[in-house]
Scaffold this motif. Sequence first.
Motif, short mmCIF file in Angstrom:
data_model
loop_
_atom_site.label_atom_id
_atom_site.label_comp_id
_atom_site.label_asym_id
_atom_site.label_seq_id
_atom_site.Cartn_x
_atom_site.Cartn_y
_atom_site.Cartn_z
N VAL A 111 0.81 -1.21 0.00
CA VAL A 111 0.00 0.00 0.00
C VAL A 111 0.86 1.28 0.00
O VAL A 111 0.36 2.34 -0.34
N SER A 112 2.14 1.16 0.35
CA SER A 112 2.97 2.36 0.46
C SER A 112 4.35 2.16 -0.14
O SER A 112 5.20 1.48 0.44
N ALA A 113 4.58 2.79 -1.28
CA ALA A 113 5.90 2.74 -1.90
C ALA A 113 6.94 3.41 -1.01
O ALA A 113 8.08 2.95 -0.92
N ALA A 114 6.56 4.48 -0.32
CA ALA A 114 7.50 5.18 0.55
C ALA A 114 7.95 4.30 1.70
O ALA A 114 9.15 4.27 2.04
N LEU A 115 7.03 3.56 2.31
CA LEU A 115 7.42 2.67 3.41
C LEU A 115 8.22 1.48 2.89
O LEU A 115 9.14 1.00 3.57
N ALA A 116 7.89 1.01 1.71
CA ALA A 116 8.67 -0.08 1.11
C ALA A 116 10.11 0.37 0.89
O ALA A 116 11.06 -0.34 1.24
N GLU A 117 10.29 1.56 0.33
CA GLU A 117 11.63 2.11 0.12
C GLU A 117 12.36 2.32 1.44
O GLU A 117 13.56 2.09 1.55
N HIS A 118 11.61 2.75 2.44
CA HIS A 118 12.20 2.95 3.76
C HIS A 118 12.75 1.63 4.31
O HIS A 118 13.86 1.59 4.85
N LEU A 162 5.51 5.99 11.32
CA LEU A 162 4.49 5.84 10.29
C LEU A 162 4.28 4.37 9.94
O LEU A 162 3.15 3.93 9.71
N LEU A 163 5.34 3.60 9.92
CA LEU A 163 5.24 2.17 9.66
C LEU A 163 4.36 1.50 10.71
O LEU A 163 3.48 0.71 10.38
N ARG A 164 4.57 1.84 11.97
CA ARG A 164 3.75 1.26 13.05
C ARG A 164 2.27 1.64 12.88
O ARG A 164 1.39 0.80 13.07
N ILE A 165 2.02 2.87 12.53
CA ILE A 165 0.64 3.33 12.34
C ILE A 165 0.01 2.62 11.15
O ILE A 165 -1.14 2.16 11.22
N THR A 166 0.74 2.49 10.07
CA THR A 166 0.23 1.84 8.87
C THR A 166 -0.05 0.37 9.12
O THR A 166 -1.07 -0.17 8.65
N ILE A 167 0.82 -0.30 9.85
CA ILE A 167 0.58 -1.70 10.19
C ILE A 167 -0.72 -1.83 10.97
O ILE A 167 -1.55 -2.70 10.66
N ALA A 168 -0.92 -0.98 11.96
CA ALA A 168 -2.15 -1.03 12.74
C ALA A 168 -3.36 -0.78 11.85
O ALA A 168 -4.42 -1.39 12.03
N ASP A 169 -3.20 0.11 10.89
CA ASP A 169 -4.29 0.47 9.99
C ASP A 169 -4.61 -0.66 9.01
O ASP A 169 -5.74 -1.18 8.99
N VAL A 170 -3.64 -1.07 8.21
CA VAL A 170 -3.94 -2.01 7.12
C VAL A 170 -3.91 -3.47 7.52
O VAL A 170 -4.62 -4.28 6.94
N ALA A 171 -3.09 -3.82 8.51
CA ALA A 171 -2.99 -5.24 8.88
C ALA A 171 -3.89 -5.59 10.06
O ALA A 171 -4.22 -6.76 10.25
#
Length: 181
Positions: free
Chosen positions: A58-65, A115-124
Motif C-alpha cells: 500500500v505504500s511505496a514510501a514505506l517499502a523504500e524505507h 508511520l510504519l507502526r501506524i500503517t501496520i495497525a491500519d492495514v494489517a
Amino acid sequence: LMDVGWWSAALLDEVGAAADPGHVVRTALELQACAAERIAAVAADPRAWRRFALTTGVSAALAEHLVRHPEHLAILFEDSPPPAAQALNEQVVAAVSGTGAGAADALRVAYRAALLRITIADVAHSAPFELTALRLSELADAVLSGALVAAREQLPAGAPEVRLAIIGMGKCGGRELNYIS
C-alpha cells in the motif's frame, strides 16, 4: 522467485491480498539482495509477513524505507499498538537529540518508523479510521517537536531563546490527518 529459499505458495497468498502485489514482490527481492537474513525471518513468521505484504503493498514510501533501513523490519514483529502521543513525542525527540548536522535525517527515519507502526495497525489490524487519523495527527505533533529540538541544537552557543508558537488549523487542529495531509 523460486531461487529464494524462503519463498512459498503460502507467502504468495498474502502477496495477492496486497493493494499492489508487484510492489511487495519487488521489495522482498530488493531486501533479499541487501538483508537476506532479515527478510527470511519475516517470511518465516506469518504475522510479520502479512504485515510486510499489506504495508509494502500500500505504500511505496514505506517499502523504500524498509529497503534503506532493513533494521526496521523488526517493527513487523511487534505486537503492541503504536505508542501513545507522549511516548511517540519522546521517541521522536530522542531520535534527533544530539544528532547535530544529521538531525534532518534522524527526524525522517524516526518519522518513517512511527508511520510504519501506524500503517501496520491500519492495514494489517483494521484500526478504526478515527484512531488512525488521531495517530497521524499525534505523529505530526511529534515531528514538529523533533524539528524544534533539531533547530535549537543548530543555534550557536549563547544565542538568545526565541518564543515560538505553532497553531494547528484545519485537519491538523481537528486531529484528523490522513496519509496525504
